[in-house]
Design a protein around this motif. Structure first.
Motif, PDB file in Angstrom:
ATOM      1  N   THR A   1       0.837  -1.217   0.000  1.00  0.00           N
ATOM      2  CA  THR A   1       0.000   0.000   0.000  1.00  0.00           C
ATOM      3  C   THR A   1       0.860   1.249   0.000  1.00  0.00           C
ATOM      4  O   THR A   1       0.617   2.206  -0.750  1.00  0.00           O
ATOM      5  CB  THR A   1      -0.926  -0.002   1.229  1.00  0.00           C
ATOM      6  N   ARG A   2       1.890   1.232   0.881  1.00  0.00           N
ATOM      7  CA  ARG A   2       2.804   2.384   0.924  1.00  0.00           C
ATOM      8  C   ARG A   2       3.518   2.564  -0.404  1.00  0.00           C
ATOM      9  O   ARG A   2       3.699   3.676  -0.900  1.00  0.00           O
ATOM     10  CB  ARG A   2       3.824   2.216   2.059  1.00  0.00           C
ATOM     11  N   THR A   3       3.946   1.437  -0.975  1.00  0.00           N
ATOM     12  CA  THR A   3       4.640   1.495  -2.260  1.00  0.00           C
ATOM     13  C   THR A   3       3.742   2.098  -3.332  1.00  0.00           C
ATOM     14  O   THR A   3       4.167   2.929  -4.141  1.00  0.00           O
ATOM     15  CB  THR A   3       5.102   0.086  -2.687  1.00  0.00           C
ATOM     16  N   LYS A   4       2.495   1.661  -3.334  1.00  0.00           N
ATOM     17  CA  LYS A   4       1.543   2.187  -4.314  1.00  0.00           C
ATOM     18  C   LYS A   4       1.325   3.690  -4.115  1.00  0.00           C
ATOM     19  O   LYS A   4       1.232   4.466  -5.073  1.00  0.00           O
ATOM     20  CB  LYS A   4       0.218   1.432  -4.210  1.00  0.00           C
ATOM     21  N   LYS A   5       1.244   4.075  -2.814  1.00  0.00           N
ATOM     22  CA  LYS A   5       1.066   5.500  -2.532  1.00  0.00           C
ATOM     23  C   LYS A   5       2.262   6.317  -3.015  1.00  0.00           C
ATOM     24  O   LYS A   5       2.118   7.369  -3.648  1.00  0.00           O
ATOM     25  CB  LYS A   5       0.861   5.716  -1.033  1.00  0.00           C
ATOM     26  N   TRP A   6       3.454   5.826  -2.702  1.00  0.00           N
ATOM     27  CA  TRP A   6       4.661   6.521  -3.155  1.00  0.00           C
ATOM     28  C   TRP A   6       4.749   6.545  -4.674  1.00  0.00           C
ATOM     29  O   TRP A   6       5.111   7.553  -5.273  1.00  0.00           O
ATOM     30  CB  TRP A   6       5.911   5.861  -2.576  1.00  0.00           C
ATOM     31  N   LEU A   7       4.409   5.403  -5.282  1.00  0.00           N
ATOM     32  CA  LEU A   7       4.450   5.342  -6.741  1.00  0.00           C
ATOM     33  C   LEU A   7       3.437   6.305  -7.347  1.00  0.00           C
ATOM     34  O   LEU A   7       3.727   7.014  -8.322  1.00  0.00           O
ATOM     35  CB  LEU A   7       4.147   3.906  -7.197  1.00  0.00           C
ATOM     36  N   PHE A   8       2.248   6.370  -6.706  1.00  0.00           N
ATOM     37  CA  PHE A   8       1.217   7.297  -7.180  1.00  0.00           C
ATOM     38  C   PHE A   8       1.711   8.743  -7.050  1.00  0.00           C
ATOM     39  O   PHE A   8       1.522   9.567  -7.954  1.00  0.00           O
ATOM     40  CB  PHE A   8      -0.065   7.091  -6.379  1.00  0.00           C
ATOM     41  N   CYS A   9       2.344   9.039  -5.903  1.00  0.00           N
ATOM     42  CA  CYS A   9       2.882  10.399  -5.691  1.00  0.00           C
ATOM     43  C   CYS A   9       3.948  10.742  -6.717  1.00  0.00           C
ATOM     44  O   CYS A   9       3.978  11.852  -7.261  1.00  0.00           O
ATOM     45  CB  CYS A   9       3.447  10.528  -4.271  1.00  0.00           C
ATOM     46  N   LEU A  10       4.830   9.764  -6.951  1.00  0.00           N
ATOM     47  CA  LEU A  10       5.894  10.011  -7.930  1.00  0.00           C
ATOM     48  C   LEU A  10       5.318  10.228  -9.322  1.00  0.00           C
ATOM     49  O   LEU A  10       5.798  11.085 -10.080  1.00  0.00           O
ATOM     50  CB  LEU A  10       6.877   8.830  -7.935  1.00  0.00           C
ATOM     51  N   ILE A  11       4.303   9.433  -9.655  1.00  0.00           N
ATOM     52  CA  ILE A  11       3.671   9.603 -10.970  1.00  0.00           C
ATOM     53  C   ILE A  11       3.027  10.987 -11.073  1.00  0.00           C
ATOM     54  O   ILE A  11       3.163  11.682 -12.090  1.00  0.00           O
ATOM     55  CB  ILE A  11       2.620   8.499 -11.205  1.00  0.00           C
ATOM     56  N   CYS A  12       2.322  11.376  -9.985  1.00  0.00           N
ATOM     57  CA  CYS A  12       1.703  12.710  -9.969  1.00  0.00           C
ATOM     58  C   CYS A  12       2.754  13.812 -10.101  1.00  0.00           C
ATOM     59  O   CYS A  12       2.579  14.779 -10.854  1.00  0.00           O
ATOM     60  CB  CYS A  12       0.898  12.906  -8.691  1.00  0.00           C
ATOM     61  N   ILE A  13       3.855  13.661  -9.333  1.00  0.00           N
ATOM     62  CA  ILE A  13       4.939  14.642  -9.406  1.00  0.00           C
ATOM     63  C   ILE A  13       5.510  14.670 -10.813  1.00  0.00           C
ATOM     64  O   ILE A  13       5.792  15.737 -11.376  1.00  0.00           O
ATOM     65  CB  ILE A  13       6.033  14.317  -8.377  1.00  0.00           C
ATOM     66  N   GLY A  14       5.688  13.482 -11.389  1.00  0.00           N
ATOM     67  CA  GLY A  14       6.217  13.418 -12.745  1.00  0.00           C
ATOM     68  C   GLY A  14       5.304  14.082 -13.745  1.00  0.00           C
ATOM     69  O   GLY A  14       5.760  14.800 -14.644  1.00  0.00           O
ATOM     70  N   ILE A  15       3.984  13.839 -13.580  1.00  0.00           N
ATOM     71  CA  ILE A  15       3.018  14.470 -14.484  1.00  0.00           C
ATOM     72  C   ILE A  15       3.055  15.991 -14.340  1.00  0.00           C
ATOM     73  O   ILE A  15       3.065  16.735 -15.327  1.00  0.00           O
ATOM     74  CB  ILE A  15       1.601  13.926 -14.209  1.00  0.00           C
ATOM     75  N   VAL A  16       3.065  16.452 -13.067  1.00  0.00           N
ATOM     76  CA  VAL A  16       3.129  17.902 -12.822  1.00  0.00           C
ATOM     77  C   VAL A  16       4.411  18.488 -13.398  1.00  0.00           C
ATOM     78  O   VAL A  16       4.401  19.532 -14.064  1.00  0.00           O
ATOM     79  CB  VAL A  16       3.029  18.203 -11.313  1.00  0.00           C
TER      80      VAL A  16
END
Length: 407
Positions: A24-39
């Motif tokens: 779950t944490r990994t998914k959250k971090w991955l989601f954050c990184l993807i969001c940061i990457g998109i931004v």
């Protein structure tokens, strides 16, 4: 037979829970990184698009197409009025002529020819200066020096003004050309923004859209004395090199240019469009500030330029006196000076006038040529980029009245 699997089951359950939490944490971090990457990618893309929209604000070490076209015409010898000068940067052609302006055989504005010694009974007034002396934007017979000459038949007025010259170029032109004409009085004219040209060597860095994309000499102060920095571009081959290798040439010719250091220039960080855009915006704001200084800040804003101007004024005055002529400084206002004085009765260049007074120098402040006009008078009738035909008439009248008292 029953087997007690309680502890083992609990361990498996705990391990499973830990794994689930980790995932779950990994998914959250991955989601954050993807969001940061998109931004980040979105910001970089928008910055890239904005830098493309900022195309008119090019780097200071790149030559614009308009300026390249002007230089190419110069190289093809297609200019009819302005020519390059090894010492001055540019000057007026002998027998130069275009739609508005005419020059005589010695590159002096007008069609009249002058002997080195004035004729008997003539009082010769030589006027040296920039575009306000040259009288840009009006025809030969509409210039204030011509109108001034018509007001007194005993006066002979030579117009040595050159479009775009700084006071340092005016001084050098007087030394090389003006002195030989043996004037009785020498008027040294300059617009109020001229002071900032004294720390400029490559004109496009101070006037991005100039029609004179050339280099000029300047003076530096060293141990309290003026030291000449020669014009860095002295012949046509130098300008061919500028066209072919601008990114190498411009930093060299602008090495002594105060404004070049303040303009946008590419560097390794520009691999990021966002950083590049931020640097471009910062440089643009600084350039806008520099442009505003020309009209809104008094001469104490740039103490280096003011120090050079004071010393240059002293040298110019002394040089004229040594010839036996009377030096008179003439300050010409720009539109903002007129508006400011009407509103607050203050002048950006008052510190220079105080310096003239302290030294006992004769001067004429042409701002007062318009004192008699009502405050509601439309300045556009007097001044566009330079004085209009009507503006030249007012200047000529005021010059005549002032010189009659001074001379």
């Amino acid at each position: 037979m029953t087997t007690d699997n309680g502890p083992k089951t609990r361990r498996v359950s705990k391990d499973y829970s830990r794994t689930k939490e980790t995932q779950t944490r990994t998914k959250k971090w991955l989601f954050c990184l993807i969001c940061i990457g998109i931004v980040y990618c979105s910001v970089e893309l928008l910055s890239f698009l904005f830098t493309k929209a900022f195309v008119s604000y090019g780097p200071a070490n790149v030559i614009s197409k308009r300026h390249a076209d002007i230089i190419e015409r110069l190289l093809r010898d297609e200019t009819s009025y302005i020519k390059l000068s090894p010492e001055l940067g540019w000057t007026i052609r002998e027998y130069g002529k275009d739609e508005w302006y005419t020059a005589n055989s010695d590159g002096i504005r007008g069609t009249k020819e002058y002997k080195l010694i004035p004729s008997a009974g003539k009082f010769r007034i030589m006027i040296c200066g920039d575009g306000f002396t040259h009288c840009n934007d009006v025809r030969d017979d509409e210039t204030w020096p011509v109108l001034l000459e018509q007001m007194n038949t005993e006066w002979e007025v030579l117009n040595l003004g050159v479009w775009g010259h700084a006071l340092d170029q005016v001084y050098l032109r007087y030394q090389r050309k003006g002195k030989k004409y043996k004037a009785h009085a020498v008027l040294i004219g300059f617009g109020t923004g001229n002071i900032y040209r004294l720390v400029n060597t490559y004109r496009p860095t101070i006037f991005r859209h100039t029609g004179l994309p050339f280099t000029k000499p300047r003076f530096r102060m060293e141990d309290g004395t003026l030291q000449l920095v020669p014009n860095p571009m002295r012949n046509l081959d130098d300008y061919r090199t500028l066209l072919n290798k601008p990114e190498e040439t411009i930093p060299r010719i602008a090495a002594d240019d105060y404004y070049y250091e303040r303009r946008f220039r590419p560097n390794a960080l520009d691999v990021s469009p966002t950083i590049k855009l931020a640097r471009m915006v910062f440089a643009k704001l600084r350039e806008d500030h520099d442009n505003a200084v020309l009209f809104e800040r008094d001469y104490t804003h740039n103490t280096k330029a003011l120090e050079i101007m004071r010393r240059l004024v002293d040298e110019f005055h002394q040089s004229v006196v040594q010839t036996g002529a009377i030096p008179v400084f003439c300050i010409f206002p720009v539109r903002n000076d007129i508006e400011r004085y009407r509103a607050s009765r203050t002048k950006l260049y008052s510190i220079l006038l105080k310096y003239f007074d302290s030294k006992g120098y004769k001067y004429i402040d042409a701002l007062h040529a318009f004192d008699e006009l009502d405050k509601n008078f439309d300045i556009n009738d007097l001044y566009l980029h330079f004085f209009t035909t009507l503006g030249n008439e007012y200047i000529a009248k005021y010059m005549y009245e002032s010189l009659t008292e001074i001379l």
